[in-house]
Design an enzyme around this catalytic site. Structure first.
Site, PDB file in Angstrom:
ATOM      1  N   HIS A 474       0.836  -1.205   0.000  1.00 62.98           N
ATOM      2  CA  HIS A 474       0.000   0.000   0.000  1.00 62.98           C
ATOM      3  C   HIS A 474       0.873   1.259   0.000  1.00 62.98           C
ATOM      4  CE1 HIS A 474      -3.747   2.244   1.186  1.00 62.98           C
ATOM      5  NE2 HIS A 474      -2.821   3.092   1.589  1.00 62.98           N
ATOM      6  N   GLU A 475       1.792   1.336   0.944  1.00 56.76           N
ATOM      7  CA  GLU A 475       2.631   2.535   1.038  1.00 56.76           C
ATOM      8  C   GLU A 475       3.586   2.634  -0.154  1.00 56.76           C
ATOM      9  OE1 GLU A 475       1.695   4.680   3.018  1.00 56.76           O
ATOM     10  OE2 GLU A 475       0.406   3.390   4.232  1.00 56.76           O
ATOM     11  N   HIS A 478       1.846   4.398  -2.902  1.00 52.34           N
ATOM     12  CA  HIS A 478       1.942   5.856  -2.750  1.00 52.34           C
ATOM     13  C   HIS A 478       3.305   6.350  -3.233  1.00 52.34           C
ATOM     14  CE1 HIS A 478      -1.797   6.747  -0.779  1.00 52.34           C
ATOM     15  NE2 HIS A 478      -1.549   6.022   0.285  1.00 52.34           N
ATOM     16  N   HIS A 481       3.519   6.577  -6.895  1.00 54.26           N
ATOM     17  CA  HIS A 481       2.759   7.740  -7.346  1.00 54.26           C
ATOM     18  C   HIS A 481       3.637   8.995  -7.298  1.00 54.26           C
ATOM     19  CE1 HIS A 481      -1.442   9.869  -7.111  1.00 54.26           C
ATOM     20  NE2 HIS A 481      -0.859  10.036  -8.271  1.00 54.26           N
TER      21      HIS A 481
END
Length: 683
Positions: A474-475, A478, A481
């Site tokens: 999940h991190e 990010h 991104h």
């Protein structure tokens, strides 16, 4: 302090102009911030006082470029603030935060400057402006309006006062939560009280006690300690004690009590909204989100409850029956401190798997290598450790991130382990943002991912559970991104997007772990070197929807609580506990427990920027399921699909409307059907 003795003033003589964390001391921050504020005011005055006709370049772009030095200092300080939050840094934050607010007010409440911005905005139909230019202009103008530029003088002063107070209240809220969580200890000295806890968890607890000069087994409210304790500890009274400690953080009528701070924050947010012409804070926030208004938010939450609550109620009934059988007690009442414990046992019975069974197969270093490998498969990236780049803590490792053509994409800091000075949870933060300057030089980003995994102990390396691997993914999503951003303007690059869009790149990464091919590749026993058994992987995937109804209702309950606080239309001065329990009642599954309050430690709402935006996790879950369904259709490692996701989502930041970006990738508007299908629910 002389400027030449402050590393912020020397220029960064480091590889890729990385921040020299090894040279920066706490005493350097305030002088650097003060210089940043001075330079920003000087730059703003120059733009506002420009005698030339306002243009996009001399006003909007000039304003976008202003404050560069302040951003460097702010990125260095606030980028790592949650990871190394000592008392001295907290005092610095308390000193600097009002001045940060003041610097924003110096821009947005500047009448001559707003006059110039407004004139450019009125003539925005210029053929010379690109889509990204136009969006910057729109964002700039809206930023002024949302920050009180259109108010009369009396109201402008009021806005300035309230927003400054809010920044300090959020800091106080965070400080209280961190100190209250750190203060709690559960020290066990009787080995019988460890019944049910896996040996790995016991060793970690013994190591934690030893580090604090104590004998026995120490458990805290940090996730690596709290979560497994609630899942595996047989002693129900101790589980209850841990649960009550967690759910009363910030509400114990002591020096760290947040109840009055919560009241002040929601009321001051309401004041801000009213000043700007809105009936409630949610309406003020949502107008520029993907959801647009509260009706769309409640529509999503109701839709989710329609499909998931009947499932959750059945899950609760099933678990009650199972627990009663385990306890041989027909009137056994399943309480919140029982849910994870019995759910883990039932999952083990039904699927022959639990989180701790997966831990030996997910050694952190290998997991990291394979997650980096996934980014290589999808996007052609390479991660090269760079020990020459300075770090802010010995736990941190730094990587150069290279594109498929070996060009530099950015720097990634990884900070995996729990410690007393680190806030709980997991997050990604921008240390330096990406942008293209006036000489067309692409300044690449520096990003950090921070988690709270178990430290290695003498007997074994750091081992992750299946769910912790998902947290890592999940991190990392990010981080991608941020790293893959290709935007012209820093304010719109990377993760600087709408809150109901920002979780799409992170949540989509979790999907790979629920596909046989990836966990089969990533899972290797840390002692024997044997691959994770195919049957175990199959069981993990089959169990991924276990209690999915309850999990969804839990997230919806948080969204309902958030919306309840931020759709208030009159000041609040009542019982936070009663308000909270009423707010999320429609989504509640477990019995309520008196004298527990989540709001007083709910950092997402009261210090983390998710006010009137928590629904975004579920909104983005609809997006990520729908987006990943295209990967499943074309192949989960399909480079063409990955290239499209990179070009249309990951690289774009906020340079275009997120609804447009999603449709460019998916070929249509998002649909909830993929999420329901993923969870095995018929629509």
């Amino acid at each position: 302090m002389m400027k030449n003795k402050n590393p912020f003033f020397d220029g960064y003589a480091t590889a890729y102009a990385a921040i020299p964390f090894d040279k920066i001391k706490n005493e350097h921050y305030i002088p650097a911030f003060e210089e940043g504020f001075r330079l920003l005011r000087e730059e703003v005055d120059k733009i506002a006082g420009n005698p030339e006709k306002p243009t996009f370049e001399n006003t909007i772009v000039a304003l976008e470029r202003s404050g560069a030095f302040l951003r460097h200092v702010s990125g260095a300080f606030f980028g790592i603030f949650g990871a190394v939050t000592d008392d001295e840094k907290m005092a610095i934050a308390q000193t600097i935060s009002p001045k940060m607010s003041e610097s924003q007010h110096y821009i947005f409440l500047n009448k001559p400057l707003f006059k110039r911005v407004k004139e450019v905005y009125r003539n925005m139909d210029s053929p010379d402006l690109s889509v990204e230019d136009t969006r910057l202009l729109e964002n700039t103008y809206k930023g002024f309006i949302d920050s009180g530029a259109g108010l009369k003088e009396k109201e402008r002063k009021m806005y300035k006062k309230i927003s400054t107070e809010l920044s300090l209240l959020s800091l106080d809220f965070d400080n209280n939560v961190l100190k209250e969580e750190n203060r709690f200890e559960l020290l066990l000295t009787n080995k019988k009280e460890l019944s049910g806890l896996p040996s790995d968890i016991q060793r970690t607890a013994a190591s934690a006690a030893k580090e604090r000069g104590q004998k026995g087994w120490l458990f805290t409210l940090s996730a690596p300690s709290y979560v497994p304790f609630m899942r595996y500890a047989d002693n129900r009274e101790l589980r209850k004690k841990m649960y009550l400690a967690k759910m009363t953080v910030g509400s114990q009528d002591n020096d760290f009590d947040n109840k009055e701070i919560v009241r002040k924050i929601v009321n001051k947010r309401l004041e801000i909204a009213r000043l700007l012409g809105f009936t409630n804070y949610a309406s003020y926030v949502l107008k520029d989100k993907m959801a647009k208004d509260r009706k769309q938010v409640y529509r999503l939450l109701r839709q989710l409850l329609k499909y998931y609550k009947p499932l959750a109620e059945n899950e609760y009934k099933t678990l009650c029956e199972f627990a009663s059988g385990q306890e041989k007690d027909e009137v056994f009442v399943l309480m919140p401190w029982d849910w994870n414990y019995y759910a883990e046992k039932l999952k083990k019975r039904q699927f022959n798997v639990n989180d701790e069974m997966t831990r030996p197969y997910f050694e952190l270093e290998r997991v990291k290598k394979e997650i980096f490998g996934l980014a290589a498969d999808l996007y052609g990236l390479t991660f090269e450790e760079n020990p020459k780049i300075p770090v802010y803590h010995k736990d941190v490792t730094v990587y150069n991130v290279l594109d498929s053509d070996k060009s530099m994409l950015g720097i990634l800091y990884t900070d995996f382990f729990s410690r007393d000075t680190k806030q709980s949870g997991a997050w990604m933060s921008d240390v330096k943002g990406q942008y293209v300057d006036d000489q067309n030089i692409d300044h690449r980003p520096c990003v950090m991912i921070s988690m709270n995994f178990q430290r290695p102990v003498k007997e074994q390396p750091s081992l992750l559970t299946y769910s912790e691997v998902k947290t890592f993914l999940h991190e990392f999503g990010h981080a991608l991104h941020g790293l893959l951003s290709k935007c012209k303007y820093e304010s719109m690059s990377g993760t600087n997007v709408k809150h109901d869009f920002v979780e799409l790149p992170s949540q989509i990464m979790e999907n790979w772990l629920d596909e046989q091919a990836f966990p089969d590749r990533i899972g290797v026993h840390f002692k024997t070197g044997k691959k994770i058994p195919e049957k175990l992987v199959k069981n993990i995937i089959e169990a991924s929807d276990f209690n999915v109804g309850y999990a969804c209702c839990r997230q919806v309950s948080f969204g309902l609580l958030d919306m309840a606080w931020h759709t208030l239309e009159s000041p609040f001065d009542g019982s936070i506990e009663r308000f909270e329990k009423k707010a999320w009642k429609k989504a509640s599954i477990l019995p309520e427990v008196n004298n527990t309050i989540m709001s007083c430690s709910f950092g997402h709402l009261f210090s983390g920027g998710y006010a009137a935006g928590y629904y975004g996790y579920k909104w983005a879950e609809v997006l990520d399921a729908d987006a990943f369904s295209l990967f499943k259709k074309n192949g989960i490692f399909d480079k063409r699909t990955a290239r499209s996701f990179r070009e249309n989502i990951l690289s774009k930041g906020d340079s275009e409307d997120p609804n447009v970006l999603f449709q460019k990738f998916r070929g249509r508007k998002p649909s909830i059907k993929a999420l329901l299908q993923r969870n095995g629910i018929r629509s």
